[in-house]
Motif scaffolding. Structure first.
Motif, PDB file in Angstrom:
ATOM      1  N   UNK A 164      -8.704   0.448   5.697  1.00  0.00           N
ATOM      2  CA  UNK A 164      -8.654  -0.132   4.161  1.00  0.00           C
ATOM      3  C   UNK A 164      -8.772  -1.817   3.897  1.00  0.00           C
ATOM      4  N   UNK A 165      -8.711  -1.854   2.868  1.00  0.00           N
ATOM      5  CA  UNK A 165      -8.856  -3.257   2.373  1.00  0.00           C
ATOM      6  C   UNK A 165      -7.703  -3.093   0.815  1.00  0.00           C
ATOM      7  N   UNK A 166      -7.398  -4.251   0.372  1.00  0.00           N
ATOM      8  CA  UNK A 166      -7.114  -4.541  -0.646  1.00  0.00           C
ATOM      9  C   UNK A 166      -7.723  -5.316  -1.745  1.00  0.00           C
ATOM     10  N   UNK A 167      -8.056  -4.328  -3.028  1.00  0.00           N
ATOM     11  CA  UNK A 167      -9.480  -4.406  -3.655  1.00  0.00           C
ATOM     12  C   UNK A 167      -8.344  -4.975  -5.289  1.00  0.00           C
ATOM     13  N   UNK A 168      -7.336  -4.468  -5.091  1.00  0.00           N
ATOM     14  CA  UNK A 168      -6.361  -4.511  -6.748  1.00  0.00           C
ATOM     15  C   UNK A 168      -6.839  -3.346  -7.653  1.00  0.00           C
ATOM     16  N   UNK A 169      -7.045  -2.824  -7.048  1.00  0.00           N
ATOM     17  CA  UNK A 169      -8.060  -1.219  -8.311  1.00  0.00           C
ATOM     18  C   UNK A 169      -6.437  -0.650  -8.449  1.00  0.00           C
ATOM     19  N   UNK A 170      -6.390  -0.450  -9.679  1.00  0.00           N
ATOM     20  CA  UNK A 170      -5.281   1.024  -9.647  1.00  0.00           C
ATOM     21  C   UNK A 170      -5.418   2.577  -9.501  1.00  0.00           C
TER      22      UNK A 170
END
Length: 372
Positions: free
Chosen positions: A83-89
């Protein structure tokens, strides 16, 4: 698998997770390929004031989910999502689960130190891939290790690919094209005692299984599965060829029946299949387990053949913290264990952490329900 439960961690835990996230994002950009080892977690709780959990995350320097565990050469290898943070809603298609690569983990024993072997396969290394490397699985045969993975192709349709390596930790080299006849997500490969191997796959909503009911991908099909008193959609199963890179014949539905021998209905959302297939064998019986998705349960059904039909038996694990739930089950030195994930580290549905706890059975072979 797409609407969070809005379970929130305490402020202190959230602050800690933000710091962890910054460090995690920094390391992700380096695309490390060297192995690192972290000590085993021994505490069963966060702190006296914090929430208590059944087990602790196996690794904390990256976010991991969907753990597929296997014993290869006497060692436990875990093939999780990264898992990574992408900022996608967040949305019901799961666009916020935008994983780019896989890290493979290993440990000599349950409770022992965990080694992160670095990046084993990335989207950029798959010729036909577009985006979103979701839950993988692995197998060993012919002196080769096989990594099976779902990823959207360049037309944004989920297909299942295969990559190979001479070592269980990789790195893996992907085949030039996806497996013919494959679609949707969550491949799980089971090799029976007779040497035959089977792949179970499929997932609803963002997993696109509901768009394959006519035999080909239907972009105009509904985003979600049928509802009401109609038979529920189910996973698919196909026997793999000798080279483990193709299906040996057509895939078929995994039939899951109720106690009266009738197919589970779409309205039966606490028992019907949603995603996250797994197969294990115990005392000559085949245990097909899976997630119920929007009702957040891990459940199982039992059959006499690896291809089914399977009769629903009960709940393996009650809902975890977070919206998704996904697992694998293996035997290690005479004991059975379930690998799973929750969101203890981040409190965010799309930033998960994998865990392991013992799986216990009753004398009749039924599985005792776990409350995480």
């Amino acid at each position: 698998m797409r609407n969070p439960l809005n379970l929130k961690a305490p402020a202190a835990a959230l602050a800690a997770s933000l710091a962890l996230l910054a460090a995690c994002q920094s390391t992700e950009t380096k695309q490390e390929t060297t192995a690192t080892t972290v000590p085993a977690e021994t505490s069963k709780t966060d702190s006296a004031a914090g929430p208590k959990f059944l087990s602790q995350p196996l690794v904390k320097d990256i976010y991991t989910a969907d753990p597929s565990a296997h014993v290869f050469d006497g060692k436990i290898y875990i093939y999780p999502s990264h898992d990574i943070e992408t900022g996608m809603p967040e949305n019901d298609k799961g666009d916020h689960f935008a994983m780019n690569d896989y890290h493979i983990l290993s440990m000599d024993s349950v409770g022992g130190p965990v080694t992160d072997h670095g990046v084993a396969l990335a989207v950029k290394d798959i010729p036909w891939a577009g985006r979103q490397l979701w839950a993988p699985d692995a197998a060993f045969k012919n002196g080769t290790y096989y990594l099976y993975f779902p990823v959207k192709d360049k037309q944004d349709v989920f297909r299942i690919g295969v990559a190979t390596s001479k070592t269980p930790a990789g790195p893996f080299k992907a085949e030039a094209t996806p497996i013919a006849g494959s679609f949707s997500i969550d491949p799980a490969v089971f090799t029976d005692t007779d040497g035959k191997s089977y792949m179970y796959f499929g997932g609803l909503w963002g997993g696109q299984l509901q768009r394959w009911q006519k035999g080909t991908y239907d972009a105009n099909a509904p985003e979600k599965e049928p509802s009401g008193d109609v038979p529920a959609l189910s996973a698919r199963v196909g026997q793999l060829s000798a080279d483990m890179k193709h299906f040996d014949g057509p895939v078929q539905d995994v039939k899951i029946l109720d106690e009266a021998g009738k197919p589970l209905l779409a309205s039966d959302t606490k028992r019907r299949f949603f995603e996250g297939s797994w197969m294990h064998k115990y005392n000559g019986k085949y245990y097909f387990s899976y997630s119920t998705g929007d009702t957040h349960l891990l459940v199982y059904a039992v059959g006499d053949k690896p291809t089914g039909p399977f009769t629903y038996k009960g709940v393996i694990m009650e809902p975890v913290q977070g919206w998704t739930t996904h697992h694998s089950i293996i035997e290690v030195k005479g004991k059975w264990y379930i690998f799973y994930h929750d969101t203890q580290l981040s409190g965010k549905t799309w930033l998960r952490n994998i865990k392991v706890t013992e799986l216990k059975r009753k004398a009749d072979g039924s599985i005792e329900t776990i409350v995480p």
